[in-house]
Design a protein around this motif. Structure first.
Motif, PDB file in Angstrom:
ATOM      1  N   ARG A 142     -24.668  11.130  57.114  1.00 55.23           N
ATOM      2  CA  ARG A 142     -25.773  11.815  56.446  1.00 55.23           C
ATOM      3  C   ARG A 142     -26.233  11.101  55.170  1.00 55.23           C
ATOM      4  O   ARG A 142     -27.416  10.989  54.897  1.00 55.23           O
ATOM      5  CB  ARG A 142     -25.357  13.253  56.118  1.00 55.23           C
ATOM      6  CG  ARG A 142     -26.462  14.101  55.529  1.00 55.23           C
ATOM      7  CD  ARG A 142     -25.909  15.457  55.113  1.00 55.23           C
ATOM      8  NE  ARG A 142     -25.421  16.222  56.231  1.00 55.23           N
ATOM      9  CZ  ARG A 142     -26.186  16.924  57.064  1.00 55.23           C
ATOM     10  NH1 ARG A 142     -27.494  16.936  56.889  1.00 55.23           N
ATOM     11  NH2 ARG A 142     -25.651  17.613  58.053  1.00 55.23           N
ATOM     12  N   THR A 143     -25.282  10.625  54.377  1.00 57.59           N
ATOM     13  CA  THR A 143     -25.617  10.006  53.091  1.00 57.59           C
ATOM     14  C   THR A 143     -25.462   8.487  53.094  1.00 57.59           C
ATOM     15  O   THR A 143     -25.550   7.859  52.049  1.00 57.59           O
ATOM     16  CB  THR A 143     -24.734  10.600  51.978  1.00 57.59           C
ATOM     17  OG1 THR A 143     -23.352  10.408  52.324  1.00 57.59           O
ATOM     18  CG2 THR A 143     -24.997  12.091  51.802  1.00 57.59           C
ATOM     19  N   ALA A 144     -25.223   7.896  54.259  1.00 56.86           N
ATOM     20  CA  ALA A 144     -25.018   6.446  54.340  1.00 56.86           C
ATOM     21  C   ALA A 144     -26.354   5.703  54.400  1.00 56.86           C
ATOM     22  O   ALA A 144     -27.373   6.242  54.839  1.00 56.86           O
ATOM     23  CB  ALA A 144     -24.184   6.103  55.567  1.00 56.86           C
ATOM     24  N   GLN A 145     -26.339   4.460  53.947  1.00 56.93           N
ATOM     25  CA  GLN A 145     -27.490   3.592  54.121  1.00 56.93           C
ATOM     26  C   GLN A 145     -27.456   2.903  55.479  1.00 56.93           C
ATOM     27  O   GLN A 145     -28.493   2.715  56.123  1.00 56.93           O
ATOM     28  CB  GLN A 145     -27.528   2.535  53.013  1.00 56.93           C
ATOM     29  CG  GLN A 145     -27.848   3.086  51.642  1.00 56.93           C
ATOM     30  CD  GLN A 145     -29.233   3.713  51.560  1.00 56.93           C
ATOM     31  OE1 GLN A 145     -30.207   3.149  52.073  1.00 56.93           O
ATOM     32  NE2 GLN A 145     -29.314   4.876  50.932  1.00 56.93           N
ATOM     33  N   LYS A 146     -26.246   2.537  55.895  1.00 55.69           N
ATOM     34  CA  LYS A 146     -26.033   1.918  57.202  1.00 55.69           C
ATOM     35  C   LYS A 146     -24.722   2.436  57.766  1.00 55.69           C
ATOM     36  O   LYS A 146     -23.819   2.817  57.015  1.00 55.69           O
ATOM     37  CB  LYS A 146     -25.948   0.390  57.092  1.00 55.69           C
ATOM     38  CG  LYS A 146     -27.193  -0.294  56.564  1.00 55.69           C
ATOM     39  CD  LYS A 146     -26.939  -1.787  56.399  1.00 55.69           C
ATOM     40  CE  LYS A 146     -28.119  -2.470  55.710  1.00 55.69           C
ATOM     41  NZ  LYS A 146     -27.844  -3.898  55.458  1.00 55.69           N
ATOM     42  N   ALA A 147     -24.609   2.429  59.081  1.00 54.91           N
ATOM     43  CA  ALA A 147     -23.366   2.831  59.730  1.00 54.91           C
ATOM     44  C   ALA A 147     -23.163   1.979  60.971  1.00 54.91           C
ATOM     45  O   ALA A 147     -24.119   1.612  61.657  1.00 54.91           O
ATOM     46  CB  ALA A 147     -23.391   4.311  60.099  1.00 54.91           C
ATOM     47  N   GLY A 148     -21.905   1.625  61.220  1.00 54.15           N
ATOM     48  CA  GLY A 148     -21.530   0.914  62.429  1.00 54.15           C
ATOM     49  C   GLY A 148     -20.465   1.709  63.156  1.00 54.15           C
ATOM     50  O   GLY A 148     -19.443   2.050  62.562  1.00 54.15           O
ATOM     51  N   LEU A 149     -20.693   2.016  64.416  1.00 51.78           N
ATOM     52  CA  LEU A 149     -19.797   2.902  65.154  1.00 51.78           C
ATOM     53  C   LEU A 149     -19.303   2.231  66.425  1.00 51.78           C
ATOM     54  O   LEU A 149     -20.100   1.762  67.243  1.00 51.78           O
ATOM     55  CB  LEU A 149     -20.517   4.204  65.542  1.00 51.78           C
ATOM     56  CG  LEU A 149     -21.293   4.947  64.453  1.00 51.78           C
ATOM     57  CD1 LEU A 149     -22.034   6.121  65.056  1.00 51.78           C
ATOM     58  CD2 LEU A 149     -20.354   5.411  63.355  1.00 51.78           C
ATOM     59  N   PHE A 150     -17.978   2.201  66.588  1.00 52.24           N
ATOM     60  CA  PHE A 150     -17.415   1.940  67.904  1.00 52.24           C
ATOM     61  C   PHE A 150     -17.490   3.280  68.639  1.00 52.24           C
ATOM     62  O   PHE A 150     -16.819   4.238  68.253  1.00 52.24           O
ATOM     63  CB  PHE A 150     -15.964   1.483  67.810  1.00 52.24           C
ATOM     64  CG  PHE A 150     -15.783   0.099  67.247  1.00 52.24           C
ATOM     65  CD1 PHE A 150     -16.277  -1.008  67.920  1.00 52.24           C
ATOM     66  CD2 PHE A 150     -15.110  -0.094  66.055  1.00 52.24           C
ATOM     67  CE1 PHE A 150     -16.110  -2.285  67.407  1.00 52.24           C
ATOM     68  CE2 PHE A 150     -14.931  -1.368  65.533  1.00 52.24           C
ATOM     69  CZ  PHE A 150     -15.440  -2.473  66.213  1.00 52.24           C
ATOM     70  N   THR A 151     -18.312   3.372  69.663  1.00 52.15           N
ATOM     71  CA  THR A 151     -18.431   4.623  70.397  1.00 52.15           C
ATOM     72  C   THR A 151     -17.275   4.733  71.385  1.00 52.15           C
ATOM     73  O   THR A 151     -16.416   3.846  71.473  1.00 52.15           O
ATOM     74  CB  THR A 151     -19.775   4.713  71.126  1.00 52.15           C
ATOM     75  OG1 THR A 151     -19.845   3.683  72.116  1.00 52.15           O
ATOM     76  CG2 THR A 151     -20.939   4.555  70.138  1.00 52.15           C
ATOM     77  N   SER A 152     -17.233   5.822  72.126  1.00 49.99           N
ATOM     78  CA  SER A 152     -16.160   6.039  73.091  1.00 49.99           C
ATOM     79  C   SER A 152     -16.763   6.661  74.347  1.00 49.99           C
ATOM     80  O   SER A 152     -17.895   7.166  74.316  1.00 49.99           O
ATOM     81  CB  SER A 152     -15.108   6.980  72.491  1.00 49.99           C
ATOM     82  OG  SER A 152     -15.626   8.295  72.360  1.00 49.99           O
ATOM     83  N   PRO A 153     -16.028   6.651  75.465  1.00 53.44           N
ATOM     84  CA  PRO A 153     -16.558   7.291  76.677  1.00 53.44           C
ATOM     85  C   PRO A 153     -16.872   8.768  76.465  1.00 53.44           C
ATOM     86  O   PRO A 153     -17.813   9.300  77.054  1.00 53.44           O
ATOM     87  CB  PRO A 153     -15.424   7.095  77.696  1.00 53.44           C
ATOM     88  CG  PRO A 153     -14.694   5.883  77.217  1.00 53.44           C
ATOM     89  CD  PRO A 153     -14.759   5.941  75.721  1.00 53.44           C
ATOM     90  N   GLU A 154     -16.085   9.431  75.589  1.00 58.64           N
ATOM     91  CA  GLU A 154     -16.311  10.853  75.322  1.00 58.64           C
ATOM     92  C   GLU A 154     -17.487  11.074  74.372  1.00 58.64           C
ATOM     93  O   GLU A 154     -18.136  12.121  74.415  1.00 58.64           O
ATOM     94  CB  GLU A 154     -15.054  11.486  74.730  1.00 58.64           C
ATOM     95  CG  GLU A 154     -13.864  11.555  75.661  1.00 58.64           C
ATOM     96  CD  GLU A 154     -13.184  10.201  75.850  1.00 58.64           C
ATOM     97  OE1 GLU A 154     -12.559   9.996  76.914  1.00 58.64           O
ATOM     98  OE2 GLU A 154     -13.300   9.345  74.944  1.00 58.64           O
ATOM     99  N   GLN A 155     -17.755  10.096  73.507  1.00 60.32           N
ATOM    100  CA  GLN A 155     -18.850  10.204  72.531  1.00 60.32           C
ATOM    101  C   GLN A 155     -19.717   8.948  72.617  1.00 60.32           C
ATOM    102  O   GLN A 155     -19.681   8.082  71.759  1.00 60.32           O
ATOM    103  CB  GLN A 155     -18.286  10.372  71.108  1.00 60.32           C
ATOM    104  CG  GLN A 155     -17.361  11.549  70.921  1.00 60.32           C
ATOM    105  CD  GLN A 155     -18.061  12.891  71.075  1.00 60.32           C
ATOM    106  OE1 GLN A 155     -19.283  12.960  71.231  1.00 60.32           O
ATOM    107  NE2 GLN A 155     -17.315  13.980  71.039  1.00 60.32           N
ATOM    108  N   PRO A 156     -20.523   8.829  73.673  1.00 62.48           N
ATOM    109  CA  PRO A 156     -21.382   7.647  73.839  1.00 62.48           C
ATOM    110  C   PRO A 156     -22.572   7.694  72.876  1.00 62.48           C
ATOM    111  O   PRO A 156     -22.802   8.706  72.206  1.00 62.48           O
ATOM    112  CB  PRO A 156     -21.832   7.762  75.298  1.00 62.48           C
ATOM    113  CG  PRO A 156     -21.807   9.238  75.583  1.00 62.48           C
ATOM    114  CD  PRO A 156     -20.655   9.789  74.784  1.00 62.48           C
ATOM    115  N   PRO A 157     -23.349   6.621  72.806  1.00 60.76           N
ATOM    116  CA  PRO A 157     -24.456   6.575  71.843  1.00 60.76           C
ATOM    117  C   PRO A 157     -25.450   7.725  71.971  1.00 60.76           C
ATOM    118  O   PRO A 157     -25.937   8.239  70.961  1.00 60.76           O
ATOM    119  CB  PRO A 157     -25.119   5.225  72.147  1.00 60.76           C
ATOM    120  CG  PRO A 157     -24.006   4.379  72.678  1.00 60.76           C
ATOM    121  CD  PRO A 157     -23.157   5.318  73.479  1.00 60.76           C
ATOM    122  N   ASN A 158     -25.775   8.132  73.193  1.00 62.02           N
ATOM    123  CA  ASN A 158     -26.748   9.220  73.328  1.00 62.02           C
ATOM    124  C   ASN A 158     -26.205  10.531  72.769  1.00 62.02           C
ATOM    125  O   ASN A 158     -26.946  11.325  72.170  1.00 62.02           O
ATOM    126  CB  ASN A 158     -27.182   9.385  74.787  1.00 62.02           C
ATOM    127  CG  ASN A 158     -26.027   9.645  75.728  1.00 62.02           C
ATOM    128  OD1 ASN A 158     -24.923   9.163  75.503  1.00 62.02           O
ATOM    129  ND2 ASN A 158     -26.271  10.385  76.786  1.00 62.02           N
TER     130      ASN A 158
END
Length: 416
Positions: A142-158
């Motif tokens: 919420r308050t970040a300027q940038k974020a990098g995420l390793f997603t997971s099968p349970e929490q995919p990008p969509n």
């Protein structure tokens, strides 16, 4: 004299396999007697090698046992990317000991992803959704300027994109970088709405970049205070609007109740549940029981509990004192004492109160107060009464004046 076992080499590679590693690292892999890695990693080894190959276990405890059984053999563990950046090496070096390993990193897929989208990552919020709850990650984004995420099968990008939109966080450009370093590498850029409508390959990194000059979208203020939340934060039945315990009196009452994290709390005559909701927030490891005889208000208690996100609040539909019979003995009790039954209800609640527990009653009628003070004063030497008189500042034609709220009384008693 026992020989010191050789160190296990944890080596980072990419989808281009041994072609992209240094000559010394390549030689270490080719001279190994045992190579461990995922199926995908082992397929990148040159054909015809005689070394034993083992697929790494997906269970961390089994994996540790697998590595401890290597013995004196020259062993190599192949990991994609940087083994120390959300990678396997962090776990095994802590579990088995740093002196048993040496690490040769490769470019992390996170580094590759930021490079592909031409963004720096030195101040980005980075995390792995495989071991961090999505709701907590969303609040950090919420308050970040940038974020990098390793997603997971349970929490995919969509799913991540939709979770952000559900919280009103719609001010990021999103990138999904799939199969980085492989021939089918793909980078997708879009709005969160566009990303939420697509599906992606399981091997991906998601990058979020805040739109230029976009302010934070603050989360709803509801529930940010442990107690003393404004009256309008609570749902109330319209004919009874304004009859709930006011924020000022509620704050004083909760302070008098001396609620601990593990307390059991009763709120008798709970109405829409403003006191019991905040009591549940204070008793985060305990429980609050809201007793209310009006079915409409009983439903509002549940709605307010959901509104504030408290899961340790139980709404009890019934009339006191009969409805108290099956409840666990309380450490603190609040009674909204507007009716003629207040003395009988308080007597029943006090009897069940644990030693050292506190009973707090909010009254408006002074005749009820006198009767209850005499009754509770006979039961405990520690009985106090406060008259709460509050006036709110108001602007009257450019001048400050004060408007008095209806006075009320708080009686509090501690059980010896």
């Amino acid at each position: 004299m026992s020989q010191t076992p050789q160190k296990i080499a944890v080596i980072g590679i990419g989808d281009d396999g041994l072609d992209a590693v240094s000559p010394s690292v390549r030689q270490r892999i080719l001279e190994a007697e045992l190579v461990l890695g995922s199926d995908r990693a082992l397929k990148l080894l040159p054909e015809g090698r005689q070394a034993e190959q083992q697929v790494l276990s997906g269970d961390l405890d089994e994996l540790a046992s697998q590595l401890e059984s290597v013995g004196g053999r020259r062993a190599v563990v192949l990991i994609f990317g940087d083994p120390m950046f959300y990678g396997l090496a962090r776990y095994v070096t802590e579990k088995i000991g740093k002196d048993r390993f040496e690490v040769a990193p490769h470019v992390s897929s996170m580094q590759l992803a930021f490079a592909r989208v031409m963004e720096s990552w030195d101040e980005a919020y980075l995390t792995n959704l495989a071991n961090h709850p999505l709701d907590k990650v969303v609040e950090r984004i919420r308050t970040a300027q940038k974020a990098g995420l390793f997603t997971s099968p349970e929490q995919p990008p969509n799913a991540v994109a939709q979770a952000l939109l559900d919280k009103g966080i719609d001010y990021f450009h999103a990138y999904v970088c799939e199969n980085l370093g492989a021939r089918d590498e793909r980078v997708t850029r879009g709005s969160l709405e566009e990303i939420a409508a697509q599906s992606f390959a399981p091997l991906n990194v998601m990058i979020l970049v805040r739109q230029a000059d976009a302010p934070d979208r603050p989360r709803d203020a509801i529930g940010r205070r442990l107690f003393g939340n404004p009256d309008e934060a609570f749902l109330q039945s319209k004919p009874k609007q304004g009859l709930a315990t006011s924020a000022e009196v509620r704050a004083l009452a909760l302070a008098q109740m001396d609620i601990a994290p593990g307390s059991i709390v009763w709120d008798i005559g709970a109405g829409s549940g403003s006191v019991s909701v905040e009591a549940a927030q204070l008793a985060r490891d305990g429980a609050a029981y809201a007793v209310e005889m009006d079915p409409e208000d009983h439903g509002l208690i549940k709605q307010n509990a959901d509104r504030f996100g408290v899961t340790n609040l139980m709404a009890i539909l019934g009339k006191a004192p009969e409805a108290l019979a099956d409840l666990p003995d309380p450490d603190a009790v609040f009674v909204a004492g507007g009716g003629r039954e207040v003395a009988r209800i308080c007597s029943a609640a006090y009897e069940r109160l644990r030693p050292g527990g506190r009973l707090v009653v909010n009254l408006i009628a002074i005749n009820n107060l006198a009767e209850l003070y005499e009754q509770m004063g006979a039961a405990s030497h520690d009985c106090r009464v406060m008259m709460v008189n509050i006036a709110e500042g108001a602007d009257q034609l450019g001048r400050l004046s004060f408007e008095s709220l209806k006075p009320s009384f708080l009686l509090s008693v501690i059980k010896p």
